[in-house]
Motif scaffolding. Structure first.
Motif, PDB file in Angstrom:
ATOM      1  N   THR A  57      25.697  27.226  52.670  1.00 10.93           N
ATOM      2  CA  THR A  57      26.710  28.133  52.136  1.00 10.93           C
ATOM      3  C   THR A  57      26.003  29.436  51.756  1.00 10.93           C
ATOM      4  O   THR A  57      25.695  30.254  52.606  1.00 10.93           O
ATOM      5  N   ILE A  58      25.766  29.653  50.469  1.00 11.94           N
ATOM      6  CA  ILE A  58      25.016  30.831  50.045  1.00 11.94           C
ATOM      7  C   ILE A  58      23.559  30.425  49.895  1.00 11.94           C
ATOM      8  O   ILE A  58      23.236  29.472  49.196  1.00 11.94           O
ATOM      9  N   GLY A  59      22.677  31.132  50.548  1.00 10.22           N
ATOM     10  CA  GLY A  59      21.259  30.800  50.471  1.00 10.22           C
ATOM     11  C   GLY A  59      20.412  32.050  50.601  1.00 10.22           C
ATOM     12  O   GLY A  59      20.734  32.959  51.362  1.00 10.22           O
ATOM     13  N   PHE A  60      19.307  32.085  49.849  1.00  9.56           N
ATOM     14  CA  PHE A  60      18.410  33.233  49.871  1.00  9.56           C
ATOM     15  C   PHE A  60      17.208  32.999  50.779  1.00  9.56           C
ATOM     16  O   PHE A  60      16.500  33.946  51.113  1.00  9.56           O
ATOM     17  N   LEU A  61      16.946  31.751  51.161  1.00 12.46           N
ATOM     18  CA  LEU A  61      15.707  31.445  51.876  1.00 12.46           C
ATOM     19  C   LEU A  61      15.898  31.352  53.384  1.00 12.46           C
ATOM     20  O   LEU A  61      14.949  31.564  54.130  1.00 12.46           O
ATOM     21  N   GLY A  62      17.097  30.996  53.845  1.00 18.85           N
ATOM     22  CA  GLY A  62      17.327  30.884  55.279  1.00 18.85           C
ATOM     23  C   GLY A  62      17.204  32.236  55.957  1.00 18.85           C
ATOM     24  O   GLY A  62      17.703  33.254  55.468  1.00 18.85           O
ATOM     25  N   GLU A  63      16.545  32.267  57.113  1.00 11.38           N
ATOM     26  CA  GLU A  63      16.226  33.533  57.760  1.00 11.38           C
ATOM     27  C   GLU A  63      16.995  33.762  59.052  1.00 11.38           C
ATOM     28  O   GLU A  63      17.465  34.850  59.326  1.00 11.38           O
TER      29      GLU A  63
ATOM     30  N   TRP B 118      14.500  41.368  53.012  1.00 13.87           N
ATOM     31  CA  TRP B 118      14.728  40.892  51.649  1.00 13.87           C
ATOM     32  C   TRP B 118      15.751  41.774  50.938  1.00 13.87           C
ATOM     33  O   TRP B 118      16.661  41.285  50.280  1.00 13.87           O
ATOM     34  N   VAL B 119      15.636  43.075  51.098  1.00 10.13           N
ATOM     35  CA  VAL B 119      16.581  43.991  50.467  1.00 10.13           C
ATOM     36  C   VAL B 119      17.982  43.773  51.025  1.00 10.13           C
ATOM     37  O   VAL B 119      18.966  43.703  50.283  1.00 10.13           O
ATOM     38  N   GLY B 120      18.082  43.646  52.353  1.00 10.38           N
ATOM     39  CA  GLY B 120      19.379  43.392  52.956  1.00 10.38           C
ATOM     40  C   GLY B 120      19.978  42.084  52.503  1.00 10.38           C
ATOM     41  O   GLY B 120      21.188  41.982  52.253  1.00 10.38           O
ATOM     42  N   GLY B 121      19.130  41.045  52.383  1.00  9.40           N
ATOM     43  CA  GLY B 121      19.622  39.754  51.915  1.00  9.40           C
ATOM     44  C   GLY B 121      20.113  39.808  50.487  1.00  9.40           C
ATOM     45  O   GLY B 121      21.098  39.151  50.114  1.00  9.40           O
ATOM     46  N   LEU B 122      19.449  40.605  49.662  1.00  6.19           N
ATOM     47  CA  LEU B 122      19.864  40.737  48.272  1.00  6.19           C
ATOM     48  C   LEU B 122      21.265  41.325  48.180  1.00  6.19           C
ATOM     49  O   LEU B 122      22.114  40.865  47.411  1.00  6.19           O
ATOM     50  N   ASN B 123      21.529  42.335  48.978  1.00  4.13           N
ATOM     51  CA  ASN B 123      22.847  42.963  48.970  1.00  4.13           C
ATOM     52  C   ASN B 123      23.904  42.053  49.589  1.00  4.13           C
ATOM     53  O   ASN B 123      25.024  41.945  49.095  1.00  4.13           O
TER      54      ASN B 123
ATOM     55  N   PHE C  82      24.778  42.676  45.182  1.00  4.67           N
ATOM     56  CA  PHE C  82      24.060  43.369  44.128  1.00  4.67           C
ATOM     57  C   PHE C  82      24.816  44.641  43.707  1.00  4.67           C
ATOM     58  O   PHE C  82      25.109  45.505  44.524  1.00  4.67           O
ATOM     59  N   ASN C  83      25.144  44.731  42.411  1.00  7.49           N
ATOM     60  CA  ASN C  83      25.857  45.876  41.826  1.00  7.49           C
ATOM     61  C   ASN C  83      27.212  46.097  42.494  1.00  7.49           C
ATOM     62  O   ASN C  83      27.692  47.229  42.589  1.00  7.49           O
ATOM     63  N   TYR C  84      27.832  45.010  42.956  1.00  7.54           N
ATOM     64  CA  TYR C  84      29.121  45.117  43.646  1.00  7.54           C
ATOM     65  C   TYR C  84      30.224  45.315  42.617  1.00  7.54           C
ATOM     66  O   TYR C  84      30.244  44.653  41.568  1.00  7.54           O
ATOM     67  N   PRO C  85      31.184  46.228  42.861  1.00 10.77           N
ATOM     68  CA  PRO C  85      32.242  46.481  41.870  1.00 10.77           C
ATOM     69  C   PRO C  85      33.198  45.308  41.734  1.00 10.77           C
ATOM     70  O   PRO C  85      33.413  44.551  42.675  1.00 10.77           O
ATOM     71  N   PHE C  86      33.794  45.170  40.566  1.00  7.10           N
ATOM     72  CA  PHE C  86      34.764  44.116  40.321  1.00  7.10           C
ATOM     73  C   PHE C  86      36.127  44.513  40.896  1.00  7.10           C
ATOM     74  O   PHE C  86      36.451  45.686  41.038  1.00  7.10           O
ATOM     75  N   GLY C  87      36.935  43.509  41.205  1.00  6.65           N
ATOM     76  CA  GLY C  87      38.285  43.762  41.666  1.00  6.65           C
ATOM     77  C   GLY C  87      38.335  44.165  43.122  1.00  6.65           C
ATOM     78  O   GLY C  87      37.327  44.304  43.796  1.00  6.65           O
ATOM     79  N   ASP C  88      39.551  44.334  43.615  1.00  8.71           N
ATOM     80  CA  ASP C  88      39.753  44.759  45.004  1.00  8.71           C
ATOM     81  C   ASP C  88      39.518  46.255  45.124  1.00  8.71           C
ATOM     82  O   ASP C  88      40.112  47.054  44.388  1.00  8.71           O
TER      83      ASP C  88
END
Length: 446
Positions: free
Chosen positions: A166-172, A422-427, A432-438
């Motif tokens: 599902t959501i994973g930081f390690l899969g490449e 890594w930076v792309g995966g973080l976003n 990262f720093n994504y606004p709330f709401g629609d």
């Protein structure tokens, strides 16, 4: 009537003889002990790049493949992947965990290898001496399980991970890229080493019964040793390695005896974290914290987390810890729901030892300890200690030896942008720093 009976009896005798045939069945699951010894690659630093280059002295042969459990779609992908490796590459031996081997071996036309399930607080015998490359099909949990198979080994084979969770930081890599990804890893090495390869006797024949009759995909074409000679990707096109530092963890009783391992070398290596937590107890725990041998504080909390940079995006992040780039050699000390709001997470140098000791003031007399999600049997009583320090990944001669070598993709061949994955995966994963709401494209949602 008698004539008919005489004709039937011989047939019945022949049928009976066949049913009791002693011809041995084909062995589809074999022991890992029968495999050749492990081929260890080297990792080369290429200034100014921060990633390392993977270089095989000869093509890898023994491939361990682990998958996410109880997922039919991934099981089908496992069959597809192993079949491709077996029919396309010479001398490839497929190693599967016992459960996976029993699940899929009847669907394969070639034998697979496996190992015996280890005792608690131990690792499979012979695995670290036989495996050249690890492939994972699943999410971060699958990668952690694969890493834990080498939790008592100072060196881990390169890990090629396909993100199928599902959501994973390690899969490449995406699974649909498996043909290209594996070929890049397989062919990554020095051209002169590959050029001197000798063709094994059992591969002198130009035909292989496992080879498909025809295929339109060039990555499915059988790769012979003659194809490999002189055709390595070269020094500028080697597979890229992100070396993820691990933690060295020791759990000790009040008298100093080790309780976290029956292995001879003692320490357990953790890719993500070690956690001391209250478990089912309703009370906060009082944990004495020592940093560099000096008393830091008496932490009153649900527990404490010591994580690696790789583990900074796991439980530590959920508990308010910082996000640390995996190439920063450090340790993270993060309290879990502390009583004092001034007890904040810390980032410390990787070589600084951290000790957690259960104090005498605790109302509950025991806490639980888990290393990369595996609970230490028996828990941790008053006076017991967890000692953690960062793993050394480089020798005095400058050789890279430790950590978990994770195979990552390059970015358009641009050296200065190699860490963009890594930076792309973080976003992409963390928003990262994504606004709330629609948020409408025209700003109407403001």
């Amino acid at each position: 009537m008698m004539l008919v009976q005489r004709r039937i009896l011989p047939w019945r005798r022949i049928r009976s003889a066949r049913s009791f045939s002693s011809t041995p069945a084909r062995a589809l699951i074999r022991s890992i002990e029968d495999l050749p010894d492990r081929i260890k690659p080297s990792y080369v630093q290429r200034p100014p790049a921060t990633l390392l280059s993977l270089q095989w002295p000869s093509p890898p042969r023994n491939i361990l493949i682990t998958k996410k459990k109880r997922t039919p779609g991934i099981t089908e992908s496992l069959v597809e992947y192993t079949t491709h490796l077996s029919t396309t590459y010479p001398s490839i031996n497929i190693i599967l965990p016992p459960e996976s081997a029993a699940e899929v071996h009847e669907q394969l036309s070639f034998p697979v290898y496996t190992y015996k399930e280890p005792r608690p607080d131990s690792t499979p015998q012979h695995l670290s001496d036989k495996v050249d490359l690890v492939c994972t099909l699943g999410g971060d949990g699958t990668i952690l399980r694969a890493s834990s198979l080498f939790s008592h080994s100072a060196t881990v084979p390169p890990v090629l991970s396909f993100a199928m969770g599902t959501i994973g930081f390690l899969g490449e890599w995406k699974f649909k890229e498996y043909k290209r990804a594996f070929r890049e890893v397989y062919m990554s090495g020095a051209s002169d080493a590959y050029a001197k390869l000798e063709v094994p006797e059992h591969l002198h024949s130009t035909t292989d019964p496992r080879t498909p009759a025809s295929t339109s995909d060039p990555l499915d074409q059988p790769l012979s040793y003659n194809d490999i000679r002189g055709k390595a990707m070269g020094s500028n096109r080697t597979a890229r390695i992100l070396l993820r530092n691990r933690l060295r963890v020791g759990v000790f009783g009040p008298s100093g005896q080790r309780i976290n391992s029956t292995h001879s070398d003692g320490d357990t290596y953790a890719l993500n974290e070690v956690i001391v937590h209250r478990g089912s107890s309703p009370h906060l725990k009082i944990v004495d914290v020592y940093v560099g041998g000096r008393f830091l504080t008496e932490g009153v909390a649900d527990g404490m987390i010591i994580s690696s940079p790789t583990g900074s995006t796991a439980y530590s992040l959920s508990s308010g810890g910082s996000i640390v780039h995996p190439l920063v050699p450090s340790l993270l000390l993060t309290p879990i729901c502390p009583r004092s709001l001034s007890f904040r997470p810390l980032v410390l140098p990787a070589e600084t030892p951290i000790t957690l000791r259960l104090g005498e003031k605790n109302r509950g007399r025991e806490v639980e300890v888990s290393i990369d999600g595996k609970r230490i049997s028996g828990g941790m009583g008053v006076g017991m200690e967890v000692r953690v320090v960062g793993e050394e990944v480089r020798t005095a001669d400058g050789d890279w030896v430790g950590g978990v070598p994770s195979i990552v993709r390059g970015v358009n061949g641009l050296e200065e942008r190699e860490e963009d994955h890594w930076v792309g995966g973080l976003n992409a994963l963390l928003k990262f720093n994504y606004p709330f709401g629609d948020q409408d494209a025209d700003g109407a949602g403001r």
